[in-house]
Design a protein around this motif. Structure first.
Motif, PDB file in Angstrom:
ATOM      1  N   GLY A 145       3.751  -1.567 -11.778  1.00  0.00           N
ATOM      2  CA  GLY A 145       3.612  -2.013 -10.506  1.00  0.00           C
ATOM      3  C   GLY A 145       2.262  -1.648  -9.893  1.00  0.00           C
ATOM      4  N   PRO A 146       2.241  -1.806  -8.599  1.00  0.00           N
ATOM      5  CA  PRO A 146       0.628  -1.530  -7.920  1.00  0.00           C
ATOM      6  C   PRO A 146       0.278  -0.189  -8.476  1.00  0.00           C
ATOM      7  N   ARG A 147       0.730   0.834  -8.452  1.00  0.00           N
ATOM      8  CA  ARG A 147       0.238   2.066  -8.774  1.00  0.00           C
ATOM      9  C   ARG A 147       0.120   2.355  -9.986  1.00  0.00           C
ATOM     10  N   SER A 148       0.914   1.963 -11.094  1.00  0.00           N
ATOM     11  CA  SER A 148       0.991   2.200 -12.503  1.00  0.00           C
ATOM     12  C   SER A 148      -0.121   1.407 -12.967  1.00  0.00           C
ATOM     13  N   GLY A 149      -0.368   0.055 -12.334  1.00  0.00           N
ATOM     14  CA  GLY A 149      -1.471  -0.952 -12.850  1.00  0.00           C
ATOM     15  C   GLY A 149      -2.605  -0.179 -12.403  1.00  0.00           C
ATOM     16  N   LEU A 150      -2.732   0.342 -11.355  1.00  0.00           N
ATOM     17  CA  LEU A 150      -4.187   0.710 -11.024  1.00  0.00           C
ATOM     18  C   LEU A 150      -4.605   1.981 -11.738  1.00  0.00           C
ATOM     19  N   LEU A 151      -3.394   2.904 -12.027  1.00  0.00           N
ATOM     20  CA  LEU A 151      -3.856   4.117 -12.783  1.00  0.00           C
ATOM     21  C   LEU A 151      -4.417   3.517 -14.286  1.00  0.00           C
ATOM     22  N   ALA A 152      -3.755   2.463 -14.806  1.00  0.00           N
ATOM     23  CA  ALA A 152      -4.020   2.098 -16.009  1.00  0.00           C
ATOM     24  C   ALA A 152      -5.376   1.446 -16.022  1.00  0.00           C
ATOM     25  N   ALA A 153      -5.807   0.749 -14.813  1.00  0.00           N
ATOM     26  CA  ALA A 153      -7.250   0.169 -14.734  1.00  0.00           C
ATOM     27  C   ALA A 153      -8.136   1.297 -14.771  1.00  0.00           C
ATOM     28  N   ARG A 154      -7.971   2.372 -13.907  1.00  0.00           N
ATOM     29  CA  ARG A 154      -9.097   3.362 -14.077  1.00  0.00           C
ATOM     30  C   ARG A 154      -9.112   4.017 -15.349  1.00  0.00           C
ATOM     31  N   LEU A 155      -8.255   4.525 -15.982  1.00  0.00           N
ATOM     32  CA  LEU A 155      -7.922   5.040 -17.307  1.00  0.00           C
ATOM     33  C   LEU A 155      -8.779   4.323 -18.077  1.00  0.00           C
ATOM     34  N   THR A 156      -8.301   2.929 -18.158  1.00  0.00           N
ATOM     35  CA  THR A 156      -9.016   2.091 -19.052  1.00  0.00           C
ATOM     36  C   THR A 156     -10.726   2.029 -18.798  1.00  0.00           C
ATOM     37  N   THR A 157     -11.125   2.208 -17.930  1.00  0.00           N
ATOM     38  CA  THR A 157     -12.312   2.096 -17.334  1.00  0.00           C
ATOM     39  C   THR A 157     -13.023   3.324 -18.005  1.00  0.00           C
ATOM     40  N   VAL A 158     -12.449   4.520 -18.005  1.00  0.00           N
ATOM     41  CA  VAL A 158     -13.099   5.780 -18.452  1.00  0.00           C
ATOM     42  C   VAL A 158     -13.062   5.641 -20.162  1.00  0.00           C
ATOM     43  N   ILE A 159     -12.250   5.204 -20.486  1.00  0.00           N
ATOM     44  CA  ILE A 159     -11.994   4.971 -22.179  1.00  0.00           C
ATOM     45  C   ILE A 159     -13.178   4.112 -22.658  1.00  0.00           C
ATOM     46  N   PHE A 160     -13.350   2.945 -21.721  1.00  0.00           N
ATOM     47  CA  PHE A 160     -14.556   2.095 -22.203  1.00  0.00           C
ATOM     48  C   PHE A 160     -15.829   2.400 -22.048  1.00  0.00           C
ATOM     49  N   LEU A 161     -15.983   3.290 -21.183  1.00  0.00           N
ATOM     50  CA  LEU A 161     -17.248   3.863 -20.828  1.00  0.00           C
ATOM     51  C   LEU A 161     -17.585   5.052 -22.102  1.00  0.00           C
ATOM     52  N   GLY A 162     -16.448   5.894 -22.364  1.00  0.00           N
ATOM     53  CA  GLY A 162     -16.705   6.795 -23.391  1.00  0.00           C
ATOM     54  C   GLY A 162     -16.924   6.000 -24.623  1.00  0.00           C
ATOM     55  N   LEU A 163     -16.069   5.001 -25.112  1.00  0.00           N
ATOM     56  CA  LEU A 163     -16.453   4.437 -26.433  1.00  0.00           C
ATOM     57  C   LEU A 163     -17.894   3.991 -26.371  1.00  0.00           C
ATOM     58  N   SER A 164     -18.354   3.156 -25.209  1.00  0.00           N
ATOM     59  CA  SER A 164     -19.854   2.492 -25.352  1.00  0.00           C
ATOM     60  C   SER A 164     -20.692   3.947 -25.368  1.00  0.00           C
ATOM     61  N   MET A 165     -20.480   4.947 -24.785  1.00  0.00           N
ATOM     62  CA  MET A 165     -21.642   5.969 -24.916  1.00  0.00           C
ATOM     63  C   MET A 165     -21.528   6.484 -26.484  1.00  0.00           C
ATOM     64  N   ALA A 166     -20.512   6.501 -27.130  1.00  0.00           N
ATOM     65  CA  ALA A 166     -20.398   6.794 -28.438  1.00  0.00           C
ATOM     66  C   ALA A 166     -21.120   5.900 -29.380  1.00  0.00           C
ATOM     67  N   VAL A 167     -21.138   4.511 -28.870  1.00  0.00           N
ATOM     68  CA  VAL A 167     -21.847   3.673 -29.736  1.00  0.00           C
ATOM     69  C   VAL A 167     -23.379   3.659 -29.159  1.00  0.00           C
ATOM     70  N   ALA A 168     -23.589   4.258 -28.057  1.00  0.00           N
ATOM     71  CA  ALA A 168     -25.273   4.415 -27.819  1.00  0.00           C
ATOM     72  C   ALA A 168     -25.860   5.306 -28.568  1.00  0.00           C
ATOM     73  N   THR A 169     -25.205   6.225 -29.074  1.00  0.00           N
ATOM     74  CA  THR A 169     -25.673   7.325 -30.000  1.00  0.00           C
ATOM     75  C   THR A 169     -26.142   6.554 -31.118  1.00  0.00           C
ATOM     76  N   GLN A 170     -25.634   5.358 -31.785  1.00  0.00           N
ATOM     77  CA  GLN A 170     -25.878   4.798 -32.855  1.00  0.00           C
ATOM     78  C   GLN A 170     -26.963   3.603 -32.877  1.00  0.00           C
ATOM     79  N   VAL A 171     -27.337   3.302 -31.596  1.00  0.00           N
ATOM     80  CA  VAL A 171     -28.117   2.049 -31.580  1.00  0.00           C
ATOM     81  C   VAL A 171     -29.235   1.925 -32.464  1.00  0.00           C
ATOM     82  N   ASN A 172     -29.995   3.092 -32.656  1.00  0.00           N
ATOM     83  CA  ASN A 172     -31.134   2.990 -33.476  1.00  0.00           C
ATOM     84  C   ASN A 172     -30.971   3.242 -34.869  1.00  0.00           C
TER      85      ASN A 172
END
Length: 524
Positions: free
Chosen positions: A362-389
């Protein structure tokens, strides 16, 4: 940096978080989080679209190109982006807006389930998410590189600082927070860019070097040529074709800006504003970079530290802090918009295909999932950033130009061309084949073939061949094996119609679709 510069930087971070908190009040559901509920003014959407295309890569990777080759950095980067967006203003922007206003979707890829089938949607969604993790990782590495020049903090510390601040405001406020912070970042960029432009002019004057005389100096030999080195005519044409798709929605975050406006007409105005900004403003930003060989000696072989060294040398404290804030603003704008786009793809496209519970959000659970996914994506991209070079990814500019430009095409072709009537015959077979063979072409050209060619395959072919393969196969297979159906034709008709939604024909549910993205999920 001294205490005054730190005050400016910390104040900027505080304002970004405050905007996120304020924007939180405007986010009540998934539509608000991902598309601002279709209520964003065209001018704010245009500025946001423009800003979300920048990152600190401009001040590292492209600063290195400007330091080494000169004006080709503008001719083969921002100019084709401006031209591509201007073309897309009529071709793609209104149609992408109608995905939200007529099909009631919140993700740019959500319509693909009915335009093609579930398998095609999932293939493009997963590959798009993985590519974005690598892309954003390069952006974090770029800003951390600059931060290390000014403060001495390590690469990983810089990645952590910028990533955490971005996660706070974009997770709380969604697309509204992204757009409003990008507006503030645009103002900061304006002040910082003008300050650096004036500082370079004054320094050249102190050295008794006139504007026209500078181009005849030995340090700038060849820097006035528009196409030079690996950035030739083929590269320019390939880059223009790539940016036509990428900056009009192929990389997802720009598509959200079009979707956030109230109508197709407003989306078109937004695109034209962004195109004008891309044509004019980068000249001001690039000018100091073109002059940098006269003022500093880069320590890195690719010249990627030249702009950072120049700002330290020329700007007083306070203004130096403002320029550093400008670096942050570029990267945080792009990364936050990417995080929002990928969260939309996961929560609206991927999760419902994986879990029956996700289809009942529903609206609340979907919004919570959206925010949690945003945090997870940023965390994964930050992990990749340590390997760019690392040897796998090489340097920052390699990741951004070769990996992103080369892999974007196979993902974007089915998504973008699927909007147009002219390609209605191209169905799931054309989409999946063009996607898969485009990815294979990228791997072959960049690795096995390149390893066996003396000097390697030129960059312009590395980035253009995958897109060309995808484009040709998408069109040819559509003619050889047409898969247009009344259901798919109805979807395309709605996307291409300027009529009010109430007069548009209803879109039938494809047989066996189960969870219809145009029906039950609109209630989210």
């Amino acid at each position: 940096m001294n205490s005054l510069d730190w005050v400016v930087l910390i104040a900027y971070f505080g304002v970004m978080v405050a905007i996120g908190v304020w924007s939180h009040k405007r986010v009540d559901n998934v539509s608000d989080f991902f598309t601002a509920g279709g209520k964003m003014p065209w001018w704010l959407s245009g500025i946001s679209h423009h800003m979300s295309g920048y990152s600190a890569v401009m001040f590292t990777g492209y600063a290195g190109i400007a330091y080494t080759y000169g004006v080709t950095s503008f001719v083969t980067w921002s100019f084709p982006i401006a031209l591509g967006i201007a073309i897309g203003a009529r071709l793609f922007a209104p149609r992408i807006n109608r995905l939200r206003s007529k099909l009631h979707v919140a993700s740019p890829l959500e319509y693909l389930k009915n335009r093609y089938n579930l398998g095609t949607q999932q293939a493009l969604a997963w590959s798009g998410m993985l590519l974005k993790i690598v892309d954003v990782g390069a952006k974090w590495a770029a800003i951390a590189t600059l931060l290390s020049v000014f403060t001495g903090v390590s690469l990983n510390q810089g990645i952590l600082i910028t990533g955490v601040i971005t996660a706070i405001y974009c997770t709380i406020g969604g697309l509204w927070a992204d757009a409003l912070t990008e507006l503030g970042q645009f103002v900061i960029q304006l002040l910082a860019g003008v300050a650096m432009f004036i500082a370079v002019l004054m320094e050249l004057s102190n050295k008794h070097i006139g504007f026209l005389e500078a181009w005849s100096r030995p340090e700038l030999e060849g820097h006035g040529k528009p196409l030079v080195g690996p950035y030739g005519t083929v590269f320019l044409l390939a880059f223009l074709f790539i940016k036509l798709f990428e900056y009009n929605g192929g990389m997802l975050n720009q598509a959200q800006r079009y979707m956030a406006t109230s109508s197709g007409h407003e989306a078109k105005r937004s695109a034209y504003l962004s195109a004008a900004l891309w044509l004019i403003w980068p000249v001001v930003l690039f000018f100091p970079m073109w002059m940098s060989p006269l003022l500093v000696d880069a320590q890195k072989p690719d010249g990627s530290d030249s702009y950072g060294l120049m700002t330290e040398q020329l700007l007083p404290h306070g203004l130096l802090g403002l320029v550093i804030v400008g670096f942050f603003s570029h990267t945080m704008a792009m990364c936050s918009s990417d995080a929002n786009a990928i969260a939309a793809v996961f929560t609206r496209d991927v999760a419902p295909a994986l879990s029956s519970k996700a289809r009942q959000w529903g609206p609340r659970s979907g919004l919570l999932a959206a925010r949690l996914t945003t945090v997870i994506f940023l965390g994964l991209s930050m992990a990749v950033a340590t390997q760019v070079n690392s040897p796998t990814f090489k340097d920052i500019i390699t990741v951004v130009i070769k990996w992103v430009a080369g892999l974007m095409g196979p993902i974007a072709i089915p998504m973008m061309l699927g909007l147009l009537r002219q390609f209605r015959r191209s169905g799931p077979t054309a989409a999946l084949t063009s996607w898969g063979m485009g990815l294979l072409a990228f791997w072959l050209v960049n690795y096995p073939i390149s390893w066996n060619v003396e000097g390697g395959v030129p960059l312009q072919y590395q980035v253009s061949i995958p897109l060309a393969v995808s484009l040709v196969l998408y069109i040819v297979i559509g003619f050889i094996k047409p898969e247009d159906t009344p259901e798919r034709d109805a979807i395309i008709a709605r996307i291409n119609s300027d009529d009010d939604d109430s007069t548009a024909a209803a879109v039938p549910t494809p047989a066996g679709a189960g969870d219809d993205v145009l029906g039950s999920r609109v209630k989210d």
